[in-house]
Design a protein around this motif. Structure first.
Motif, PDB file in Angstrom:
ATOM      1  N   ASP A  30       0.840  -1.213   0.000  1.00 60.49           N
ATOM      2  CA  ASP A  30       0.000   0.000   0.000  1.00 60.49           C
ATOM      3  C   ASP A  30       0.867   1.252   0.000  1.00 60.49           C
ATOM      4  O   ASP A  30       0.569   2.230  -0.695  1.00 60.49           O
ATOM      5  CB  ASP A  30      -0.939   0.017   1.213  1.00 60.49           C
ATOM      6  N   SER A  31       1.936   1.222   0.768  1.00 57.81           N
ATOM      7  CA  SER A  31       2.866   2.353   0.818  1.00 57.81           C
ATOM      8  C   SER A  31       3.546   2.567  -0.535  1.00 57.81           C
ATOM      9  O   SER A  31       3.704   3.704  -0.993  1.00 57.81           O
ATOM     10  CB  SER A  31       3.905   2.107   1.907  1.00 57.81           C
ATOM     11  N   VAL A  32       3.951   1.477  -1.176  1.00 57.96           N
ATOM     12  CA  VAL A  32       4.594   1.551  -2.492  1.00 57.96           C
ATOM     13  C   VAL A  32       3.621   2.145  -3.524  1.00 57.96           C
ATOM     14  O   VAL A  32       3.978   3.054  -4.281  1.00 57.96           O
ATOM     15  CB  VAL A  32       5.073   0.154  -2.949  1.00 57.96           C
ATOM     16  N   LEU A  33       2.401   1.632  -3.542  1.00 53.43           N
ATOM     17  CA  LEU A  33       1.399   2.112  -4.503  1.00 53.43           C
ATOM     18  C   LEU A  33       1.080   3.590  -4.274  1.00 53.43           C
ATOM     19  O   LEU A  33       0.920   4.356  -5.231  1.00 53.43           O
ATOM     20  CB  LEU A  33       0.126   1.271  -4.424  1.00 53.43           C
ATOM     21  N   PHE A  34       1.027   4.016  -3.015  1.00 52.16           N
ATOM     22  CA  PHE A  34       0.796   5.420  -2.692  1.00 52.16           C
ATOM     23  C   PHE A  34       1.943   6.288  -3.211  1.00 52.16           C
ATOM     24  O   PHE A  34       1.720   7.341  -3.815  1.00 52.16           O
ATOM     25  CB  PHE A  34       0.632   5.603  -1.177  1.00 52.16           C
TER      26      PHE A  34
END
Length: 137
Positions: free
Chosen positions: A20-24
């Protein structure tokens, strides 16, 4: 640098938080909304300041168990990996590795000196991040 820590959260939960952090981050720096399936070998440029940028490439992604990426600047390359090993349904072990390759003699010397000093703070900051993820469960 290598850090291994046991967390009292399921492996899939930790993996989802990382992804989720990467996609954000990708959406913030590229405007593109990707899915997990589109991440493997995805590259983008991230700006840190007016004069500082890096190319980031996702190198390995395996559902619920592995995420690796490389960050390249004009001064060095960072290779980072997360290996997530389930212990049972409620806990996992996270192995974080980070390797830096510096370019040029002066950069290597600077990174060697500063790296020793900053390593303590990086490990401490990473441990805090793991604790926050664990507490969010």
């Amino acid at each position: 640098m290598e850090i291994t820590k046991k967390l009292n959260i399921p492996a899939p939960y930790f993996y989802e938080k990382v992804i989720d952090s990467v996609l954000f981050d990708i959406r913030k720096h590229t405007g593109k909304s990707l899915t997990k399936k589109q991440l493997n070998n995805f590259e983008y440029v991230k700006s840190f300041s007016k004069n500082s940028r890096a190319k980031i490439k996702v190198e390995k992604i395996i559902d619920n168990s592995s995420y690796h990426f490389q960050t390249s600047t004009t001064k060095n390359n960072f290779s980072v990996g997360y290996e997530i090993v389930p212990i049972d349904d409620k806990s996992c072990e996270v192995r974080y590795t980070e390797k830096m390759e510096s370019f040029g003699f002066l950069q290597k010397m600077n990174d060697a000196i500063l790296g020793t000093i900053l390593m303590y703070f990086k490990k401490r900051q990473f441990s805090k991040m793991l604790q926050m993820i664990e507490e969010s469960y």
